[in-house]
Write a protein that holds these residues in place. Structure first.
Motif, PDB file in Angstrom:
ATOM      1  N   LYS A 143      10.794  19.727 -10.142  1.00 31.72           N
ATOM      2  CA  LYS A 143      11.464  18.424 -10.197  1.00 31.72           C
ATOM      3  C   LYS A 143      12.962  18.601 -10.449  1.00 31.72           C
ATOM      4  CE  LYS A 143      11.372  14.013 -12.614  1.00 31.72           C
ATOM      5  NZ  LYS A 143      10.702  13.210 -13.640  1.00 31.72           N
ATOM      6  N   GLU A 144      13.309  19.464 -11.391  1.00 31.92           N
ATOM      7  CA  GLU A 144      14.722  19.728 -11.672  1.00 31.92           C
ATOM      8  C   GLU A 144      15.406  20.355 -10.455  1.00 31.92           C
ATOM      9  OE1 GLU A 144      17.624  22.326 -14.639  1.00 31.92           O
ATOM     10  OE2 GLU A 144      15.476  22.269 -15.059  1.00 31.92           O
TER      11      GLU A 144
ATOM     12  N   ARG B 291      14.673  19.905  -7.286  1.00 31.64           N
ATOM     13  CA  ARG B 291      14.914  18.837  -6.312  1.00 31.64           C
ATOM     14  C   ARG B 291      16.105  17.976  -6.714  1.00 31.64           C
ATOM     15  NH1 ARG B 291       9.553  16.909  -6.834  1.00 31.64           N
ATOM     16  NH2 ARG B 291       8.212  18.514  -6.003  1.00 31.64           N
ATOM     17  N   GLN B 292      16.201  17.656  -7.996  1.00 26.11           N
ATOM     18  CA  GLN B 292      17.315  16.839  -8.470  1.00 26.11           C
ATOM     19  C   GLN B 292      18.647  17.565  -8.299  1.00 26.11           C
ATOM     20  OE1 GLN B 292      16.067  16.037 -12.483  1.00 26.11           O
ATOM     21  NE2 GLN B 292      15.118  14.100 -11.928  1.00 26.11           N
ATOM     22  N   ARG B 293      18.661  18.846  -8.642  1.00 32.70           N
ATOM     23  CA  ARG B 293      19.912  19.610  -8.566  1.00 32.70           C
ATOM     24  C   ARG B 293      20.366  19.844  -7.135  1.00 32.70           C
ATOM     25  NH1 ARG B 293      19.804  24.473 -12.777  1.00 32.70           N
ATOM     26  NH2 ARG B 293      21.826  24.773 -11.807  1.00 32.70           N
TER      27      ARG B 293
END
Length: 93
Positions: free
Chosen positions: A19-20, A22-24
């Motif tokens: 998830k991190e 994808r966000q980054r």
């Protein structure tokens, strides 16, 4: 017709989850995949959390047009993604 593949490799130090990651990476696919002259995909390091590789297939009527679009993509990605660019390689087809 001219075609060039821009492959960019990224390092995501300290990334602890998918998830991190994808966000980054900041929605690269959504941002560049909408352009009619560009196809984009995550082409490598899909299972790693601390790295990512993306490929952009750029098509245009002239070599100059394709080169310019690749440069624009490369510059914008470096400014907008929360990751270190480790390499950017261009291959002409």
């Amino acid at each position: 017709m001219h075609i060039q593949i821009l492959t960019m490799s990224f390092s995501l130090p300290g990334c602890r989850s998918l998830k991190e990651k994808r966000q980054r990476m900041g929605g690269i696919h959504e941002r560049y995949g909408r352009q009619p002259a560009v196809a984009v995909c995550e082409s490598g390091d899909r299972e790693r959390l601390d790295a990512s590789e993306w490929s952009f297939v750029v098509v245009g009527n002239s070599a100059q047009e394709v080169e310019s679009l690749c440069s624009e993509i490369e510059e914008r990605v470096q400014r907008t993604v929360d990751a270190r660019v480790m390499a950017a390689v261009r291959d002409r087809l």
